[in-house]
Design a protein around this motif. Structure first.
Motif, PDB file in Angstrom:
ATOM      1  N   LYS A 134      -1.176  15.197  -2.643  1.00  0.00           N
ATOM      2  CA  LYS A 134      -2.639  15.012  -2.146  1.00  0.00           C
ATOM      3  C   LYS A 134      -3.636  14.973  -1.404  1.00  0.00           C
ATOM      4  O   LYS A 134      -4.391  15.008  -1.573  1.00  0.00           O
ATOM      5  CB  LYS A 134      -2.781  13.247  -2.881  1.00  0.00           C
ATOM      6  N   MET A 135      -3.509  14.799  -0.288  1.00  0.00           N
ATOM      7  CA  MET A 135      -4.287  14.916   1.134  1.00  0.00           C
ATOM      8  C   MET A 135      -4.366  16.903   0.449  1.00  0.00           C
ATOM      9  O   MET A 135      -5.317  17.097   1.191  1.00  0.00           O
ATOM     10  CB  MET A 135      -3.182  14.772   2.212  1.00  0.00           C
ATOM     11  N   ARG A 152       0.931  -1.210   0.091  1.00  0.00           N
ATOM     12  CA  ARG A 152      -0.037  -0.041   0.177  1.00  0.00           C
ATOM     13  C   ARG A 152       0.778   0.962  -0.011  1.00  0.00           C
ATOM     14  O   ARG A 152       2.365   1.430   1.187  1.00  0.00           O
ATOM     15  CB  ARG A 152      -1.006   0.148   1.515  1.00  0.00           C
ATOM     16  N   ARG A 153       0.402   1.895  -1.271  1.00  0.00           N
ATOM     17  CA  ARG A 153       1.315   3.177  -0.944  1.00  0.00           C
ATOM     18  C   ARG A 153       0.835   4.209   0.277  1.00  0.00           C
ATOM     19  O   ARG A 153      -0.563   4.717   0.356  1.00  0.00           O
ATOM     20  CB  ARG A 153       1.277   4.003  -2.571  1.00  0.00           C
ATOM     21  N   GLN A 154       1.319   4.999   0.477  1.00  0.00           N
ATOM     22  CA  GLN A 154       1.125   6.024   1.078  1.00  0.00           C
ATOM     23  C   GLN A 154       0.677   7.788   0.818  1.00  0.00           C
ATOM     24  O   GLN A 154       1.288   7.486  -0.293  1.00  0.00           O
ATOM     25  CB  GLN A 154       2.349   6.763   2.521  1.00  0.00           C
ATOM     26  N   THR A 155      -0.349   8.407   1.348  1.00  0.00           N
ATOM     27  CA  THR A 155      -0.837   9.438   0.387  1.00  0.00           C
ATOM     28  C   THR A 155       0.168  10.486   0.608  1.00  0.00           C
ATOM     29  O   THR A 155       1.093  10.523   1.644  1.00  0.00           O
ATOM     30  CB  THR A 155      -2.063   9.534   1.162  1.00  0.00           C
ATOM     31  N   THR A 156       0.487  11.399  -0.287  1.00  0.00           N
ATOM     32  CA  THR A 156       1.231  12.488  -0.174  1.00  0.00           C
ATOM     33  C   THR A 156       0.388  13.823   0.397  1.00  0.00           C
ATOM     34  O   THR A 156      -0.526  13.536  -0.091  1.00  0.00           O
ATOM     35  CB  THR A 156       1.939  12.687  -1.378  1.00  0.00           C
ATOM     36  N   GLU A 199      -7.432  17.052  -1.749  1.00  0.00           N
ATOM     37  CA  GLU A 199      -8.782  16.560  -1.532  1.00  0.00           C
ATOM     38  C   GLU A 199      -9.162  17.553  -0.014  1.00  0.00           C
ATOM     39  O   GLU A 199     -10.881  17.258  -0.126  1.00  0.00           O
ATOM     40  CB  GLU A 199      -8.346  15.620  -0.413  1.00  0.00           C
ATOM     41  N   LEU A 231      -8.490  13.924   7.107  1.00  0.00           N
ATOM     42  CA  LEU A 231      -7.701  13.324   6.960  1.00  0.00           C
ATOM     43  C   LEU A 231      -6.960  13.165   8.037  1.00  0.00           C
ATOM     44  O   LEU A 231      -5.463  12.618   7.742  1.00  0.00           O
ATOM     45  CB  LEU A 231      -7.603  14.375   5.764  1.00  0.00           C
TER      46      LEU A 231
END
Length: 66
Positions: free
Chosen positions: A11-12, A4-8, A15, A65
């Motif tokens: 991107k956060m 699973r890739r970590q959300t950058t 969103e 988030l």
């Protein structure tokens, strides 16, 4: 199974901006609906409407988030 890739952070941030825009749009729609109802009832609309020039700065809202 893949990893699973970590959300950058970028991107956060995108969103969060989308969520803020959606919230502002919903507030405007609700204010317009309330104004329509008030006019239909013959009541003068209140002066406390959403200002379209003001940025979203609600620091009390929790960040989903985090």
């Amino acid at each position: 199974m893949g990893t699973r890739r970590q959300t950058t952070m970028a991107k956060m941030a995108r969103e969060r901006k989308v969520q803020e825009r959606r919230a502002l749009k919903q507030e405007k729609k609700q204010a317009a609906a309330a104004e329509r109802l008030a006019r239909a009832a013959g009541i003068e609309p209140s002066a406390e409407t959403v200002d379209s020039d003001s940025p979203i700065s609600d620091q009390t809202a929790p960040n989903p988030l985090l």
